[in-house]
Structures are given as structure tokens and as C-alpha cells.
Design a protein around this motif. Structure first.
Motif, PDB file in Angstrom:
ATOM      1  N   GLY A  34     -25.479  63.423  -9.217  1.00 27.70           N
ATOM      2  CA  GLY A  34     -24.825  64.710  -8.997  1.00 27.70           C
ATOM      3  C   GLY A  34     -23.317  64.669  -9.109  1.00 27.70           C
ATOM      4  N   CYS A  35     -22.802  63.692  -9.848  1.00 24.60           N
ATOM      5  CA  CYS A  35     -21.353  63.573 -10.023  1.00 24.60           C
ATOM      6  C   CYS A  35     -20.960  64.056 -11.415  1.00 24.60           C
ATOM      7  CB  CYS A  35     -20.911  62.123  -9.823  1.00 24.60           C
ATOM      8  SG  CYS A  35     -21.149  61.541  -8.127  1.00 24.60           S
ATOM      9  N   ASP A  36     -19.780  64.672 -11.479  1.00 17.22           N
ATOM     10  CA  ASP A  36     -19.273  65.237 -12.727  1.00 17.22           C
ATOM     11  C   ASP A  36     -18.283  64.320 -13.432  1.00 17.22           C
ATOM     12  OD1 ASP A  36     -20.317  68.001 -12.048  1.00 17.22           O
ATOM     13  OD2 ASP A  36     -18.907  67.679 -10.404  1.00 17.22           O
ATOM     14  N   HIS A  37     -17.747  63.357 -12.705  1.00 17.99           N
ATOM     15  CA  HIS A  37     -16.642  62.553 -13.225  1.00 17.99           C
ATOM     16  C   HIS A  37     -16.795  61.112 -12.738  1.00 17.99           C
ATOM     17  CE1 HIS A  37     -12.621  61.844 -14.746  1.00 17.99           C
ATOM     18  NE2 HIS A  37     -12.262  61.329 -13.584  1.00 17.99           N
ATOM     19  N   ILE A  38     -16.314  60.175 -13.547  1.00 19.50           N
ATOM     20  CA  ILE A  38     -16.366  58.755 -13.196  1.00 19.50           C
ATOM     21  C   ILE A  38     -14.947  58.214 -13.112  1.00 19.50           C
ATOM     22  CG2 ILE A  38     -17.100  56.449 -13.937  1.00 19.50           C
ATOM     23  CD1 ILE A  38     -19.224  57.966 -15.665  1.00 19.50           C
ATOM     24  N   GLU A  39     -14.688  57.480 -12.061  1.00 15.87           N
ATOM     25  CA  GLU A  39     -13.449  56.722 -11.931  1.00 15.87           C
ATOM     26  C   GLU A  39     -13.844  55.263 -11.773  1.00 15.87           C
ATOM     27  OE1 GLU A  39     -10.215  57.511 -12.087  1.00 15.87           O
ATOM     28  OE2 GLU A  39     -10.589  59.647 -12.415  1.00 15.87           O
ATOM     29  N   VAL A  40     -13.236  54.392 -12.552  1.00 15.86           N
ATOM     30  CA  VAL A  40     -13.551  52.971 -12.517  1.00 15.86           C
ATOM     31  C   VAL A  40     -12.406  52.203 -11.871  1.00 15.86           C
ATOM     32  CG1 VAL A  40     -13.989  50.916 -13.932  1.00 15.86           C
ATOM     33  CG2 VAL A  40     -15.008  53.109 -14.579  1.00 15.86           C
ATOM     34  N   ALA A  41     -12.771  51.277 -11.015  1.00 15.38           N
ATOM     35  CA  ALA A  41     -11.820  50.313 -10.459  1.00 15.38           C
ATOM     36  C   ALA A  41     -12.462  48.942 -10.576  1.00 15.38           C
ATOM     37  CB  ALA A  41     -11.511  50.628  -9.000  1.00 15.38           C
ATOM     38  N   ASN A  42     -11.644  47.945 -10.799  1.00 13.25           N
ATOM     39  CA  ASN A  42     -12.136  46.587 -10.967  1.00 13.25           C
ATOM     40  C   ASN A  42     -11.666  45.689  -9.834  1.00 13.25           C
ATOM     41  OD1 ASN A  42     -13.436  46.634 -13.735  1.00 13.25           O
ATOM     42  ND2 ASN A  42     -11.446  47.542 -14.159  1.00 13.25           N
ATOM     43  N   LEU A  43     -12.510  44.736  -9.451  1.00 12.33           N
ATOM     44  CA  LEU A  43     -12.153  43.782  -8.417  1.00 12.33           C
ATOM     45  C   LEU A  43     -10.997  42.897  -8.855  1.00 12.33           C
ATOM     46  CD1 LEU A  43     -15.068  44.648  -7.569  1.00 12.33           C
ATOM     47  CD2 LEU A  43     -15.361  42.332  -6.737  1.00 12.33           C
ATOM     48  N   ARG A  96     -14.529  32.491  -4.380  1.00 12.83           N
ATOM     49  CA  ARG A  96     -13.921  32.688  -3.061  1.00 12.83           C
ATOM     50  C   ARG A  96     -13.031  33.922  -3.056  1.00 12.83           C
ATOM     51  NH1 ARG A  96     -11.621  27.266  -2.447  1.00 12.83           N
ATOM     52  NH2 ARG A  96      -9.960  28.322  -1.331  1.00 12.83           N
ATOM     53  N   TYR A  97     -12.248  34.124  -4.102  1.00 12.92           N
ATOM     54  CA  TYR A  97     -11.409  35.324  -4.191  1.00 12.92           C
ATOM     55  C   TYR A  97     -12.263  36.585  -4.300  1.00 12.92           C
ATOM     56  CZ  TYR A  97      -7.016  32.733  -4.652  1.00 12.92           C
ATOM     57  OH  TYR A  97      -5.921  31.941  -4.433  1.00 12.92           O
ATOM     58  N   ARG A  98     -13.352  36.508  -5.056  1.00 13.46           N
ATOM     59  CA  ARG A  98     -14.235  37.678  -5.159  1.00 13.46           C
ATOM     60  C   ARG A  98     -14.813  38.025  -3.791  1.00 13.46           C
ATOM     61  NH1 ARG A  98     -19.684  37.402  -8.446  1.00 13.46           N
ATOM     62  NH2 ARG A  98     -20.046  35.976  -6.732  1.00 13.46           N
ATOM     63  N   LYS A  99     -15.237  37.042  -3.044  1.00  9.09           N
ATOM     64  CA  LYS A  99     -15.789  37.274  -1.702  1.00  9.09           C
ATOM     65  C   LYS A  99     -14.752  37.963  -0.811  1.00  9.09           C
ATOM     66  CE  LYS A  99     -18.468  36.587   1.914  1.00  9.09           C
ATOM     67  NZ  LYS A  99     -19.625  37.407   2.133  1.00  9.09           N
ATOM     68  N   ARG A 100     -13.515  37.510  -0.871  1.00 11.84           N
ATOM     69  CA  ARG A 100     -12.449  38.143  -0.089  1.00 11.84           C
ATOM     70  C   ARG A 100     -12.201  39.572  -0.558  1.00 11.84           C
ATOM     71  NH1 ARG A 100      -9.300  32.647  -0.415  1.00 11.84           N
ATOM     72  NH2 ARG A 100     -10.101  31.678   1.470  1.00 11.84           N
ATOM     73  N   GLN A 101     -12.284  39.781  -1.865  1.00  8.70           N
ATOM     74  CA  GLN A 101     -12.087  41.126  -2.399  1.00  8.70           C
ATOM     75  C   GLN A 101     -13.210  42.048  -1.938  1.00  8.70           C
ATOM     76  OE1 GLN A 101      -9.348  42.187  -3.348  1.00  8.70           O
ATOM     77  NE2 GLN A 101      -9.223  42.611  -5.531  1.00  8.70           N
ATOM     78  N   LEU A 102     -14.435  41.546  -1.876  1.00  8.68           N
ATOM     79  CA  LEU A 102     -15.554  42.365  -1.403  1.00  8.68           C
ATOM     80  C   LEU A 102     -15.379  42.736   0.066  1.00  8.68           C
ATOM     81  CD1 LEU A 102     -18.593  40.676  -3.185  1.00  8.68           C
ATOM     82  CD2 LEU A 102     -17.325  42.734  -3.868  1.00  8.68           C
ATOM     83  N   CYS A 103     -14.863  41.820   0.859  1.00  7.38           N
ATOM     84  CA  CYS A 103     -14.577  42.141   2.267  1.00  7.38           C
ATOM     85  C   CYS A 103     -13.490  43.205   2.356  1.00  7.38           C
ATOM     86  CB  CYS A 103     -14.189  40.883   3.031  1.00  7.38           C
ATOM     87  SG  CYS A 103     -15.567  39.738   3.258  1.00  7.38           S
ATOM     88  N   TYR A 104     -12.487  43.101   1.504  1.00 13.11           N
ATOM     89  CA  TYR A 104     -11.433  44.119   1.446  1.00 13.11           C
ATOM     90  C   TYR A 104     -12.032  45.480   1.073  1.00 13.11           C
ATOM     91  CZ  TYR A 104      -7.514  46.790  -0.423  1.00 13.11           C
ATOM     92  OH  TYR A 104      -6.615  47.778  -0.674  1.00 13.11           O
ATOM     93  N   ILE A 105     -12.870  45.497   0.060  1.00 11.93           N
ATOM     94  CA  ILE A 105     -13.506  46.743  -0.378  1.00 11.93           C
ATOM     95  C   ILE A 105     -14.322  47.346   0.760  1.00 11.93           C
ATOM     96  CG2 ILE A 105     -15.360  47.647  -1.852  1.00 11.93           C
ATOM     97  CD1 ILE A 105     -14.259  45.772  -4.057  1.00 11.93           C
TER      98      ILE A 105
END
Length: 179
Positions: A34-43, A96-105
Motif C-alpha cells: 500500500g505504498c506509493d513511493h520508495i526511498e532507499v537507504a544503505n547500511l 562486525r560493522y554491519r552488526k553495529r549498524q543493525l543495532c543503530y537501525i
């Protein structure tokens, strides 16, 4: 008055090619949700050709930190969130950086009122691979179209499940990634 609904797609890093398949699949998901628009963000903010290059470039904190402003913007502005950063191949320091980024997210998403996000059967599979996941060859779903198959596997899961326990929360909130 129609208010535009936004799907925030959280992916791993920018493509080194056009990313057409990824965007096409995200448009189908957005419509289903049900969304009209997409916004992408990358880790991670820097493009790479493959996971091997990602593991090399991702050893530096720079690309992870540079991604945070856009991640926050997309998470805060989205009506729905979708996890699509992929499920394999990231190793050692990059992992390890990805894991920290997921915690941030997870922290930013919770503050924005998002405790859950959309996945493919509970996994953050990258949209460029969705057609393989729902193909008839694997027998996971039945249907005539990619759309009907995708509708069967889009699943809401908690950020806790995707990002893991909050034991790193103090390490990442309000500051830069540890070096």
C-alpha cells in the motif's frame, strides 16, 4: 486529499550497476504494502561489485558512518520499512560493522515508532534475489506471477529478530562506531 505512503527499503550498499531489478522488485513490494513511493537507504555508503569487494572496503568505519544520516532520514520518513541488506557473505570486520549498524537501525527505528519491518519469510534477502527465492524450482510458493508469489512471502518481523539482542545499544547510540 491523498497522502503518499512511503516504503523505506534498507539495503546493504549502492549498486555498482543500475540496480534495475532491485528497484523493479521494490516497486512490486511497495504496491503490495500500500505504498506509493520508495526511498532507499544503505547500511554502507560505498558501492561495490560483489561481496568480496564489500568485505575489503567494509573494513573501514568510514562507509558505515557516512550511511547513517540517510538511514535516519529514510527510517523517520517511512510508513513501512523493508529489510533487504542480504543474508550471506559478509565476514570479519565488515560483519562486525554491519552488526553495529543493525543495532543503530533498530534504535533509530524504535524511536521513530517502527518496531517491525518487512522481510522475505523473516530474512533480510536482497530484492535483486527475490525472483530466485520465489521461483517454482524451490517450491516455496505457488502462483502465476512474481507479484502473487511475493505476496505469500512478505512477512513482518521485529527488529530484535533481525538485529539481535540490544547488548550493543550503549556502544552505538549517540556516537560514532567504535574504531
Amino acid at each position: 486529499m491523498h497522502t503518499m505512503k512511503v516504503l523505506g527499503a534498507l539495503l546493504l550498499n549502492p549498486p555498482s550497476t543500475g540496480g534495475g531489478r532491485t528497484l523493479g522488485h521494490l516497486h512490486v513490494a511497495a504496491d503490495l504494502l500500500g505504498c506509493d513511493h520508495i526511498e532507499v537507504a544503505n547500511l554502507f555508503s560505498l558501492p561495490t561489485r560483489d561481496v568480496v569487494e564489500m568485505n575489503q572496503v567494509g573494513k573501514s568505519v568510514v562507509g558505515w558512518e557516512e550511511a547513517r544520516p540517510r538511514l535516519g532520514e529514510v527510517i523517520e520518513g517511512a510508513d513501512q520499512l523493508l529489510a533487504g541488506w542480504g543474508i550471506s557473505g559478509i565476514t570479519s570486520e565488515s560483519a562486525r560493522y554491519r552488526k553495529r549498524q543493525l543495532c543503530y537501525i533498530k534504535t533509530v527505528a524504535s524511536a521513530a515508532g517502527h518496531d517491525e519491518c518487512w522481510t522475505l519469510n523473516g530474512e533480510a534477502r536482497h530484492p535483486s534475489r527475490w525472483h530466485q527465492y520465489v521461483s517454482d524450482r524451490h517450491g516455496r510458493v505457488r502462483g502465476e506471477s512474481f507479484r502473487s508469489k511475493l505476496a505469500q512471502v512478505l512477512t513482518l518481523v521485529s527488529f530484535d529478530r533481525l538485529a539481535g539482542p540490544s547488548n550493543m545499544r550503549m556502544e552505538i547510540v549517540g556516537g560514532s562506531l567504535p574504531r
